[in-house]
Design an enzyme around this catalytic site. Structure first.
Site: not given
Length: 564
Positions: A57, A89, A130-132, A202, A453, A479
């Site tokens: 990512c 993640d 990435c997500d965070k 992702c 998650e 997730s």
């Protein structure tokens, strides 16, 4: 629109460390990192890079940071690149390492705030993958309240297996298919090797793409920044333009507080609903709003969901990856459609210095033959898929992701597990059957600690073909790749004595997305008796960052914030 006077505001903060005889030592340090005498008269812009080899990512973001720096320099500013952390993640999913995931949001926010505050930057460009990374960057921007632009690192292109697009969730679900005997170990290995072909976040409408879209709707990134391929000429241009844009914001005195209004957050929620986005958007938007001193609550998601249809046929619940959405125009035509229908407010300021409506004025509609974004008259679901539930199991609230494929009600018998690992083992070994409600507890913000998650167990349920026959509820989270009949963020969590701590194997649980309730069918007297017998478990961690997080973190129903 707010425009402030130009009296030296282009160096409002940096002049405190560069101007005057007494700052000679500061200038000496800056000469060593490449400043010239002329640079001390320029706006200093921090470029917060989340580059790392930790995850695909973020593995390309160093190059993007340099492009953003070029944009700042071309517009007359002095860029300074610095790094913050990221975790993966996807790599840590299903392990104890996943406890650090949500914690990393706070570390990222704190570190960007610390560097930008200490170094006295006049503006900020932050690039997240990435997500965070994304909510972490926005929380820092809101706290600092200096001219700022967010850049999304971009989505990954899908892999291909037997002519079918595959991604990271395909691998998780293939594990369940292998356990069921549907595929061989050799095919699982083939999917594993093909699912992640390169750089980018992702590929479905998972948390990273969800938050990138939400930030674009907030007005904190440039148009279509949230829907671009990670490796593309468009993403390179996006970074350079972000550098130029932040310099214009500095000149005009436009700050995040001028952009991050309550109405902007409602816009973000509306786009998340229309795109079928991740449940994590609830957690992150609440936390971002708190940092921006904007009042936002769980019930706002319900109000927006009631009027906003799901239009995007994107993974995990749908068929397509975000890279396919990029090919037909990205998020911009959808936002224009929602504005025209009164589902988003187009008159709000953005980082371009223009309103959303002005940004989208020349955007063309999607091609007629595309099947990714449905027309408003033929939605996938007439109301939003993120359902805020309450009831005797979740008096402070819980978040369900009801895409329409799972049904709207579920009644089953509880199968209780004290951890994600125990639940996953039971699912893969066939001990979870049709009609069960899998209860995973002690995975909340304090209990885990870190609110892991549950992608591994939800994917295993789907892989074993139980997606419509089994529900899963947890005080942890999901997730963006999770789908099925799942309810998370149950508050209060088990670790503080929430009702989920009182559930026992065999208890009847009813989940009703229409009434927005989840209840255990027990008399109040029985629940009271169980509560009297309940004892709070000792903390799982007593030292280090997880222990500090557990002591500071608040309820998921308020965003799991640590500075509240």
């Amino acid at each position: 629109m707010t425009t402030r006077k130009k009296t030296s505001l282009h160096r409002e903060w940096s002049r405190a460390v560069t101007d005057g005889v007494e700052r000679a030592a500061s200038r000496a340090m800056l000469h060593a990192v490449g400043f010239t005498a002329a640079d001390f008269q320029k706006s200093q812009v921090g470029i917060a890079s989340t580059w790392s080899q930790v995850t695909p990512c973020n593995m390309h973001i160093d190059r993007l940071a340099r492009r953003a720096a070029e944009g700042v320099a071309a517009a007359g500013g002095k860029p300074v690149i610095f790094n913050t952390i990221t975790i993966s993640d996807g790599i840590s999913m299903g392990t104890l390492g996943m406890r650090y995931s949500l914690v990393s949001r706070e570390i990222i926010a704190d570190s960007i705030e610390a560097v930008a505050g200490c170094e006295a930057f006049d503006g900020l460009v932050a690039i997240g993958g990435c997500d965070k990374n994304m909510p972490g960057c926005l929380i820092a921007m809101a706290r600092l309240n200096r001219p700022a632009v967010f850049v999304y690192g971009g989505t990954i292109k899908p892999g291909c297996h037997h002519g079918r697009a595959v991604d990271i969730v395909s691998v998780f679900e293939a594990v369940g298919q292998k356990a069921r005997g549907e595929i061989s170990g050799r095919e699982l290995t083939e999917i594993e090797h093909k699912a992640i072909p390169g750089a980018g976040s992702c590929g479905g409408m998972y948390t990273a793409n969800t938050m990138a879209s939400a930030i674009e709707a907030l007005g904190m990134s440039l148009p279509n920044s949230g829907a671009q391929n990670a490796v593309s000429a468009a993403k390179t241009r996006d970074c350079r333009e972000a550098g130029r844009a932040v310099m214009e914001l500095i000149r005009r005195g436009i700050r995040p507080s001028d952009i991050l209004s309550r109405e902007a957050f409602l816009n973000a929620i509306a786009l998340v609903m229309a795109m079928g986005g991740s449940t994590n958007a609830v957690l992150h938007l609440l936390a971002m709003a708190h940092a921006a001193n904007v009042k936002l609550e769980l019930d706002d998601f319900t109000r927006v969901a009631e009027r906003t249809p799901v239009l995007a046929d994107l993974k995990p619940s749908g068929q397509h990856v975000v890279s396919a959405l990029v090919r037909i125009g990205g998020t911009a035509p959808l936002m224009k459609m929602l504005i025209e229908e009164g589902l988003m407010n187009g008159d709000l300021l953005t980082v371009t210095g223009k309103t959303l409506r002005q940004n989208l004025e020349k955007v063309r509609a999607y091609p007629r033959n595309q099947r990714i974004i449905r027309p408003l008259g033929d939605p996938i679901k007439p109301t939003g898929h993120l359902v805020i539930m309450r009831g005797n199991l979740a008096p402070e609230g819980a978040v369900a992701k009801i895409s329409g494929h799972e049904g709207l009600q579920f009644r089953g018998r509880a199968k209780v597990y004290e951890s994600e690992e125990a639940a996953l083992d039971a699912i893969l070994k066939g001990r979870v059957k049709k009609g069960h409600v899998v209860v995973i507890r002690n995975e909340g913000p304090r209990g885990a600690p870190g609110m892991r998650e549950m992608l591994s167990p939800t994917s295993a349920i789907m892989g074993r073909g139980l997606g419509k026959d089994v529900a899963l509820i947890t005080d942890g989270r999901f997730s963006g790749g999770s789908h099925g009949f799942v309810v998370g963020h149950i508050s209060p969590e088990a670790a503080v004595g929430g009702p989920i701590a009182l559930v026992r194997d065999g208890d009847a649980i009813v989940i009703d997305a229409v009434k927005r309730r989840m209840d255990v069918e027990l008399p109040a007297a029985e629940l009271k008796k169980r509560r009297a017998a309940w004892k709070q478990p000792p903390p799982r961690e007593t030292r280090g960052v997880l222990a500090k997080y557990a002591r500071q973190v608040g309820s998921a129903s308020y965003g799991a914030i640590t500075d509240g």
